[in-house]
Write a protein that holds these residues in place. Structure first.
Motif, short mmCIF file in Angstrom:
data_model
loop_
_atom_site.label_atom_id
_atom_site.label_comp_id
_atom_site.label_asym_id
_atom_site.label_seq_id
_atom_site.Cartn_x
_atom_site.Cartn_y
_atom_site.Cartn_z
N GLN A 1 0.85 -1.19 0.00
CA GLN A 1 0.00 0.00 0.00
C GLN A 1 0.88 1.24 0.00
O GLN A 1 1.85 1.33 0.76
CB GLN A 1 -0.91 0.01 1.23
N VAL A 2 0.55 2.20 -0.84
CA VAL A 2 1.28 3.46 -0.93
C VAL A 2 0.28 4.60 -0.76
O VAL A 2 -0.77 4.61 -1.41
CB VAL A 2 2.01 3.61 -2.27
N GLN A 3 0.59 5.52 0.10
CA GLN A 3 -0.22 6.72 0.25
C GLN A 3 0.54 7.91 -0.29
O GLN A 3 1.73 8.07 -0.01
CB GLN A 3 -0.59 6.93 1.72
N LEU A 4 -0.15 8.75 -1.04
CA LEU A 4 0.47 9.89 -1.71
C LEU A 4 -0.21 11.18 -1.28
O LEU A 4 -1.44 11.26 -1.25
CB LEU A 4 0.34 9.72 -3.23
N VAL A 5 0.60 12.18 -0.98
CA VAL A 5 0.07 13.48 -0.56
C VAL A 5 0.75 14.57 -1.37
O VAL A 5 1.96 14.77 -1.25
CB VAL A 5 0.28 13.72 0.94
N GLU A 6 -0.04 15.28 -2.17
CA GLU A 6 0.49 16.37 -2.99
C GLU A 6 0.47 17.69 -2.22
O GLU A 6 -0.37 17.89 -1.35
CB GLU A 6 -0.32 16.55 -4.27
N SER A 7 1.37 18.57 -2.61
CA SER A 7 1.40 19.93 -2.05
C SER A 7 2.06 20.85 -3.06
O SER A 7 2.67 20.39 -4.03
CB SER A 7 2.15 19.96 -0.72
N GLY A 8 1.92 22.16 -2.82
CA GLY A 8 2.61 23.13 -3.67
C GLY A 8 1.73 23.84 -4.68
O GLY A 8 2.20 24.74 -5.37
N GLY A 9 0.46 23.46 -4.75
CA GLY A 9 -0.42 24.15 -5.67
C GLY A 9 -0.74 25.55 -5.19
O GLY A 9 -0.40 25.95 -4.08
N GLY A 10 -1.39 26.32 -6.07
CA GLY A 10 -1.76 27.68 -5.69
C GLY A 10 -2.16 28.49 -6.89
O GLY A 10 -2.40 27.97 -7.98
N LEU A 11 -2.22 29.80 -6.67
CA LEU A 11 -2.59 30.75 -7.72
C LEU A 11 -1.34 31.47 -8.20
O LEU A 11 -0.57 31.98 -7.39
CB LEU A 11 -3.60 31.76 -7.17
N VAL A 12 -1.15 31.51 -9.52
CA VAL A 12 0.02 32.15 -10.08
C VAL A 12 -0.37 32.85 -11.38
O VAL A 12 -1.32 32.44 -12.05
CB VAL A 12 1.14 31.10 -10.34
N GLN A 13 0.33 33.91 -11.72
CA GLN A 13 0.06 34.61 -12.97
C GLN A 13 0.69 33.87 -14.15
O GLN A 13 1.68 33.14 -13.99
CB GLN A 13 0.61 36.03 -12.91
N ALA A 14 0.12 34.07 -15.31
CA ALA A 14 0.67 33.48 -16.52
C ALA A 14 2.15 33.87 -16.66
O ALA A 14 2.52 35.02 -16.41
CB ALA A 14 -0.10 33.94 -17.74
N GLY A 15 2.96 32.89 -17.04
CA GLY A 15 4.40 33.10 -17.14
C GLY A 15 5.16 32.76 -15.88
O GLY A 15 6.40 32.69 -15.89
N GLY A 16 4.42 32.53 -14.79
CA GLY A 16 5.06 32.22 -13.53
C GLY A 16 5.40 30.76 -13.37
O GLY A 16 5.23 29.96 -14.31
N SER A 17 5.87 30.41 -12.18
CA SER A 17 6.32 29.04 -11.90
C SER A 17 5.73 28.54 -10.60
O SER A 17 5.42 29.32 -9.69
CB SER A 17 7.85 29.00 -11.80
N LEU A 18 5.59 27.22 -10.52
CA LEU A 18 5.21 26.54 -9.30
C LEU A 18 5.97 25.21 -9.24
O LEU A 18 6.29 24.64 -10.29
CB LEU A 18 3.71 26.24 -9.25
#
Length: 124
Positions: A1-18
């Protein structure tokens, strides 16, 4: 069994990075190929990028090639998705997925475990 937890999303302007992160539980993380998928409202979940268990092989959807980079740190049980030059069309919920074995694949049905997703919104 593997559990996965994502993070790091958000709101950014076009041309930006995440940078998205996906932390996996379990001591056998290095035995799994990993993938990132995304799903926009009203659309099917689609492949974004995948990486082999060793990190030696990667595969990208044409829509993100040259802008996104997938990587992994097996010592930290974490896979990353660096997203540069973001466009409004990249807006979606991004999911991390794990697949037993070493093959790098793009099919949604080929992955065994999924995270809960993280929202990425790119404003124009």
């Amino acid at each position: 069994q593997v559990q996965l937890v994502e993070s790091g999303g958000g709101l950014v302007q076009a041309g930006g990075s995440l940078r998205l992160s996906c932390a996996a539980s379990g001591r056998t993380f290095s035995r799994y190929a990993m993938g990132w998928f995304r799903q926009a409202p009203g659309k099917e979940r689609e492949f974004v990028a995948a990486i082999s268990w060793s990190g030696g092989s990667t595969y990208y959807a044409d829509s993100v090639k040259g802008r996104f980079t997938i990587s992994r740190d097996n010592a930290k049980n974490t896979v990353y998705l660096q997203m540069n030059s973001l466009e409004p069309e990249d807006t979606a919920v991004y999911y991390c997925a794990a697949k037993r074995g070493t093959r790098v694949v793009a099919g949604v049905d080929e992955y065994d475990y999924w995270g809960q997703g993280t929202q990425v919104t790119v404003s124009s």
